[in-house]
Design a protein around this motif. Structure first.
Motif, PDB file in Angstrom:
ATOM      1  N   ARG A  69       7.505  -5.920   2.542  1.00 33.63           N
ATOM      2  CA  ARG A  69       7.891  -4.521   2.713  1.00 33.63           C
ATOM      3  C   ARG A  69       6.660  -3.652   2.948  1.00 33.63           C
ATOM      4  NH1 ARG A  69      10.021  -3.410  -3.439  1.00 33.63           N
ATOM      5  NH2 ARG A  69       9.059  -1.370  -3.255  1.00 33.63           N
ATOM      6  N   ALA A  70       6.776  -2.742   3.882  1.00 31.36           N
ATOM      7  CA  ALA A  70       5.622  -1.977   4.364  1.00 31.36           C
ATOM      8  C   ALA A  70       5.062  -0.995   3.339  1.00 31.36           C
ATOM      9  CB  ALA A  70       6.001  -1.220   5.634  1.00 31.36           C
ATOM     10  N   ASP A  71       5.889  -0.530   2.391  1.00 30.43           N
ATOM     11  CA  ASP A  71       5.415   0.508   1.471  1.00 30.43           C
ATOM     12  C   ASP A  71       4.291   0.033   0.551  1.00 30.43           C
ATOM     13  OD1 ASP A  71       7.316  -1.144   0.275  1.00 30.43           O
ATOM     14  OD2 ASP A  71       7.817   0.340  -1.245  1.00 30.43           O
ATOM     15  N   ILE A  72       4.135  -1.288   0.365  1.00 33.49           N
ATOM     16  CA  ILE A  72       3.055  -1.772  -0.501  1.00 33.49           C
ATOM     17  C   ILE A  72       1.711  -1.780   0.233  1.00 33.49           C
ATOM     18  CG2 ILE A  72       4.642  -3.158  -1.891  1.00 33.49           C
ATOM     19  CD1 ILE A  72       3.593  -5.649  -0.450  1.00 33.49           C
ATOM     20  N   PHE A  73       1.718  -1.448   1.530  1.00 38.73           N
ATOM     21  CA  PHE A  73       0.488  -1.428   2.329  1.00 38.73           C
ATOM     22  C   PHE A  73      -0.087  -0.019   2.484  1.00 38.73           C
ATOM     23  CE2 PHE A  73       2.464  -5.377   3.478  1.00 38.73           C
ATOM     24  CZ  PHE A  73       1.448  -6.239   3.844  1.00 38.73           C
ATOM     25  N   LYS A  74       0.466   0.964   1.774  1.00 36.34           N
ATOM     26  CA  LYS A  74       0.073   2.365   1.970  1.00 36.34           C
ATOM     27  C   LYS A  74      -1.409   2.601   1.700  1.00 36.34           C
ATOM     28  CE  LYS A  74       4.584   4.539   1.278  1.00 36.34           C
ATOM     29  NZ  LYS A  74       5.408   5.422   0.413  1.00 36.34           N
ATOM     30  N   SER A  75      -1.925   2.024   0.620  1.00 40.69           N
ATOM     31  CA  SER A  75      -3.346   2.153   0.313  1.00 40.69           C
ATOM     32  C   SER A  75      -4.155   1.245   1.240  1.00 40.69           C
ATOM     33  CB  SER A  75      -3.603   1.768  -1.147  1.00 40.69           C
ATOM     34  OG  SER A  75      -4.984   1.558  -1.367  1.00 40.69           O
ATOM     35  N   LYS A  76      -5.224   1.776   1.830  1.00 42.62           N
ATOM     36  CA  LYS A  76      -6.042   0.987   2.752  1.00 42.62           C
ATOM     37  C   LYS A  76      -6.685  -0.214   2.060  1.00 42.62           C
ATOM     38  CE  LYS A  76      -7.138   4.529   6.183  1.00 42.62           C
ATOM     39  NZ  LYS A  76      -8.213   5.279   6.879  1.00 42.62           N
ATOM     40  N   ARG A  77      -7.166   0.017   0.825  1.00 39.34           N
ATOM     41  CA  ARG A  77      -7.801  -1.079   0.088  1.00 39.34           C
ATOM     42  C   ARG A  77      -6.802  -2.174  -0.245  1.00 39.34           C
ATOM     43  NH1 ARG A  77     -11.918   1.814  -4.308  1.00 39.34           N
ATOM     44  NH2 ARG A  77     -13.340   2.715  -2.766  1.00 39.34           N
ATOM     45  N   VAL A  78      -5.642  -1.747  -0.757  1.00 44.34           N
ATOM     46  CA  VAL A  78      -4.590  -2.716  -1.090  1.00 44.34           C
ATOM     47  C   VAL A  78      -4.138  -3.438   0.172  1.00 44.34           C
ATOM     48  CG1 VAL A  78      -2.235  -2.998  -1.942  1.00 44.34           C
ATOM     49  CG2 VAL A  78      -3.814  -1.460  -3.129  1.00 44.34           C
ATOM     50  N   GLY A  79      -3.987  -2.688   1.264  1.00 47.41           N
ATOM     51  CA  GLY A  79      -3.576  -3.274   2.529  1.00 47.41           C
ATOM     52  C   GLY A  79      -4.539  -4.345   3.011  1.00 47.41           C
ATOM     53  N   ALA A  80      -5.847  -4.076   2.849  1.00 47.39           N
ATOM     54  CA  ALA A  80      -6.866  -5.041   3.272  1.00 47.39           C
ATOM     55  C   ALA A  80      -6.776  -6.322   2.442  1.00 47.39           C
ATOM     56  CB  ALA A  80      -8.255  -4.423   3.132  1.00 47.39           C
ATOM     57  N   ILE A  81      -6.552  -6.153   1.130  1.00 49.20           N
ATOM     58  CA  ILE A  81      -6.415  -7.327   0.240  1.00 49.20           C
ATOM     59  C   ILE A  81      -5.179  -8.136   0.614  1.00 49.20           C
ATOM     60  CG2 ILE A  81      -5.983  -8.056  -2.145  1.00 49.20           C
ATOM     61  CD1 ILE A  81      -7.632  -5.582  -3.013  1.00 49.20           C
ATOM     62  N   LEU A  82      -4.071  -7.429   0.860  1.00 49.09           N
ATOM     63  CA  LEU A  82      -2.819  -8.100   1.203  1.00 49.09           C
ATOM     64  C   LEU A  82      -2.944  -8.869   2.522  1.00 49.09           C
ATOM     65  CD1 LEU A  82      -0.219  -5.348   0.215  1.00 49.09           C
ATOM     66  CD2 LEU A  82      -0.730  -7.461  -1.016  1.00 49.09           C
ATOM     67  N   TYR A  84      -5.701 -10.127   3.673  1.00 47.81           N
ATOM     68  CA  TYR A  84      -6.531 -11.307   3.381  1.00 47.81           C
ATOM     69  C   TYR A  84      -5.678 -12.406   2.752  1.00 47.81           C
ATOM     70  CZ  TYR A  84     -10.153 -14.311   1.471  1.00 47.81           C
ATOM     71  OH  TYR A  84     -10.943 -15.400   1.181  1.00 47.81           O
ATOM     72  N   LEU A  85      -4.684 -11.988   1.973  1.00 50.79           N
ATOM     73  CA  LEU A  85      -3.777 -12.940   1.329  1.00 50.79           C
ATOM     74  C   LEU A  85      -2.628 -13.354   2.252  1.00 50.79           C
ATOM     75  CD1 LEU A  85      -3.599 -11.340  -2.232  1.00 50.79           C
ATOM     76  CD2 LEU A  85      -4.903 -13.368  -1.534  1.00 50.79           C
ATOM     77  N   LYS A  86      -2.775 -13.034   3.547  1.00 50.86           N
ATOM     78  CA  LYS A  86      -1.840 -13.454   4.595  1.00 50.86           C
ATOM     79  C   LYS A  86      -0.479 -12.774   4.491  1.00 50.86           C
ATOM     80  CE  LYS A  86      -4.096 -17.943   5.218  1.00 50.86           C
ATOM     81  NZ  LYS A  86      -4.579 -17.767   6.592  1.00 50.86           N
ATOM     82  N   LEU A  87      -0.500 -11.475   4.257  1.00 52.46           N
ATOM     83  CA  LEU A  87       0.723 -10.676   4.258  1.00 52.46           C
ATOM     84  C   LEU A  87       0.684  -9.671   5.403  1.00 52.46           C
ATOM     85  CD1 LEU A  87       0.693 -11.701   1.158  1.00 52.46           C
ATOM     86  CD2 LEU A  87       2.119  -9.709   0.752  1.00 52.46           C
ATOM     87  N   LEU A  88       1.795  -9.502   6.073  1.00 53.97           N
ATOM     88  CA  LEU A  88       1.940  -8.500   7.126  1.00 53.97           C
ATOM     89  C   LEU A  88       3.102  -7.576   6.767  1.00 53.97           C
ATOM     90  CD1 LEU A  88       1.529 -10.677  10.359  1.00 53.97           C
ATOM     91  CD2 LEU A  88      -0.124  -9.040   9.437  1.00 53.97           C
TER      92      LEU A  88
END
Length: 447
Positions: A69-82, A84-88
């Motif tokens: 779900r896209a809402d967990i990518f809102k933070s740039k830092r969290v998005g970068a980690i996700l 890296y963990l192979k989440l889109l």
């Protein structure tokens, strides 16, 4: 996005170890069915937030790319980690209509990954349900799969692998987990249908994924009596399992027995409604009664087998295992209690409790172990003592968690045998009601 990352693999080894520590038993079937050398989409059921993807990550060797779900990518830092963990990210209507167009780019990336024989994973339900009842399936998987094959003239040989995930409990610690990889669905089988009517082909493929998943999970379809059927499953499952044989593995034997029991109850609801409603009414009455008297079903079940001779023999074994239990308890109780106390106050949706407990534990427990080892070193001035204790802490914790139910059963039996006459009478009355209810259910499901 790389097909394989050493950093990801190191993280996975650590998470897999944590998964082993926190589960009583993990059973995996059908791993041999996962196609090799072909693009694969894993399609698991979704009932327990982040624990569901971790169940797959920890039980197959693929470094799959997950759509989340896209809402967990809102933070740039969290998005970068996700990432890296192979989440889109995948955008839903609740993320705003303007954002839905972003899915075109995401789906294009996913198709490219599939063309490179990468594995993809996403949930057909697109949300977690928190109970043994799948939500309606969406069209994301069929759309991605059929568009990928269409782009490659249906020569990609894309396979969709349904994955059934079944927990003995959703948020309790030290539970059992069954992961079943099912027979792959070959997307090329929908080639002609897709050419004739692409929308119908998507719907047909969606329904096929649903059918395959239902065979791999414990599904309760009843809309009106879900809580009662779930209670019956827990109440009668073990006894029903003794009357059937499916396989040697005890966890799978119980799973298939409970699956058949649920199916028979739902048949009874359809064919003999009056008998079914009598069972439901009796089940409600029993569970309302134990809640009113503040007595658990465990207490009543164990009271049936309680006698002082068995208690004394169990106490002998308890005394022998007590040193190991104390070691595990001392070095694990504090982070365990701290984590659960904080999360029960902060987490509003119980479906996320297991996720936050696990992720928080991956951080808090090692930190506490290191602090405890440093304290031991300062007291003993021995690197060897501190090191051996540090290594033993997580294993001691697992053994302590395994021993805890055994000690609890002994305590329940002692409380019953040594309790007041009124307490015994209350439990005996509920025990009689329980036995009658089980007998009634077993009689009616064999109609």
């Amino acid at each position: 996005m790389k097909n394989w990352s050493i950093g990801y693999e190191i993280i996975r080894i650590y998470v897999r170890f944590g998964f082993w520590l926190t589960h009583k038993r993990i059973v995996v079937t059908g791993r041999h069915l996962i196609p090799k050398g072909k693009p694969v989409i894993f399609a698991p059921n979704h009932q327990n937030a982040l624990m569901d993807p971790l169940a797959l990550v920890c039980t197959n060797s693929h470094q799959s790319v997950w759509l989340a779900r896209a809402d967990i990518f809102k933070s740039k830092r969290v998005g970068a980690i996700l990432k890296y963990l192979k989440l889109l990210p995948v955008y839903r209507i609740r993320d705003g209509k303007d954002n839905l167009s972003n899915n075109e780019e995401i789906f294009a990336q996913v198709i490219q990954l599939l063309e490179n024989n990468q594995t993809i994973a996403l949930f057909p339900e697109a949300a977690h349900s928190g109970k043994r009842q799948m939500l309606p399936h969406k069209k994301a998987i069929p759309r991605i799969a059929l568009e990928a094959e269409a782009k490659n003239d249906f020569k990609l040989d894309l396979q969709i692998v349904p994955v059934g995930i079944t927990y003995s409990h959703y948020w309790k610690f030290n539970r059992s987990l069954i992961i079943q990889y099912g027979q792959p669905i070959q997307v090329k089988d929908y080639w002609i249908d897709y050419e004739l009517n692409s929308q119908k082909a998507m719907l047909d493929l969606r329904d096929e994924i649903h059918r395959k998943l239902v065979s791999l999970i414990l599904q309760i379809d009843s809309k009106t009596s879900y809580p009662e059927i779930e209670n019956i499953r827990q109440l009668v499952g073990k006894e029903y399992s003794k009357r059937r044989y499916f396989c040697k593995d005890p966890s799978l034997q119980l799973f298939y027995s409970e699956k058949e029991l649920v199916s028979k109850l739902e048949q009874l609801e359809e064919l003999q409604s009056e008998h079914f409603q009598n069972i439901i009414a009796a089940t409600r009455q029993y569970f309302i009664g134990i809640e009113k008297d503040d007595i658990s079903d465990d207490q009543i079940e164990n009271a049936e087998k309680a006698c002082w001779s068995k208690v004394f023999s169990s106490l002998t074994l308890a005394v022998l295992t007590l040193p190991i239990f104390v070691f595990g308890f001392v070095f694990n109780a504090i982070p365990f209690v701290i984590l659960r106390t904080i999360l029960r106050k902060k987490v509003k949706d119980v479906a996320f409790l297991s996720t936050f407990n696990f992720v928080g534990g991956l951080i808090l427990f090692p930190l506490f172990y290191l602090i405890a080892a440093c304290v031991l070193f300062s007291w003993s001035d021995s690197v060897l003592v501190a090191s051996f204790t540090l290594v033993g802490m997580p294993f001691g914790g697992k053994i302590a968690y395994q021993l805890y139910p055994f000690y609890r059963i002994i305590l329940l039996k002692i409380l019953y045998l040594g309790g007041s006459k009124s307490h015994k009478n209350t439990i005996n009355s509920l025990l009689e009601q329980r036995s009658g209810l089980i007998a009634l259910i077993l009689e009616k499901v064999n109609f």
